[in-house]
Write a protein that holds these residues in place. Sequence first.
Motif: not given
Length: 307
Positions: A247-267
């Motif tokens: 779960a933490r790996s997916w959460w940190r991936q979402s944070e990273s994707e947010c930082a890259a402005l990849k919002f669909p992937e982050a969601r």
Amino acid sequence: MRRLKFSIVIPSLNQGRFLERALESVRSQQYPEVECLVYDAGSTDNSVEIIRRHADWLTYWTSAPDGGQSEVIRKGWERSTGDVLAWLNADDFYFPGTFNEVARQFESNPQWQMLCGAMAIVDEAGNRLRTKKPPQLTPQHLLPWGSVPGQPSVFLLRDLAQKIGGPRTDLHYVMDWELWLRIALNCSQETLGRCEQVFSGATEWAETKTSTAAGRDAAEVRRVLEELFDSGRLPPDLVALRKKAFARSWWRQSESECAALKFPEARKSFKMALTTAPFNFSPLKILRHLRRLRGIPVGTVQAATGS
């Protein structure tokens, strides 16, 4: 008593804007036993010119395409002859007096096989932004992709590196996390030293590998986690961390994707985190991240880093 000898490997690719600082930080340590090996991966900027200016004191250097950072670190450690091993990324640097203090710490604590110090995080101009203290070096902390030691402030004795092995060559983003985790799983806590003296500076800028990972680092983490949890070698208390770790790996991936402005992937990654372990994250943390997922700034959104 014979002084410990340091072997520092510097991997680099097109880091000419920082490379001189890294090299000078090794050369100016005022420590009698140091060797430095530079592996440039065929840079097209001024890196080779910089390396040649320092060639008279370098133990070894090369500039040619290679198999990646992990491969050249392993090669460098195998070629080296020192007692204390480390690697320094070309955009990082050592603070004055680091090698003397590290040697003193090892000599004062003969049971230690690894030493982690604090690390300053600096901007491109070298201005200190904050300081990262060495976290816990336990499997319980590291397995769920917890905060890792500041990599340029970590030093290993050769015996440990030979026992454990170097960074995995199939990992390109989280080789340091996996190496520290491997050490924590195979060594007693008494052999893993920590101190809060700042040994190094790490540059935070837009083109670092961590900043541009956008989820590829998390994918590597999950590959390692699958291997470990499916191996049957983990004790029950660590097996119980499986859902939390994924779960933490997916959460940190979402944070990273947010930082890259990849919002669909982050969601999608956010949904995976909550589906895997719905009670692992506090309501406030979830609400703050939901704002990020909608593109609403919440303070400074940064990519998760293993640096």
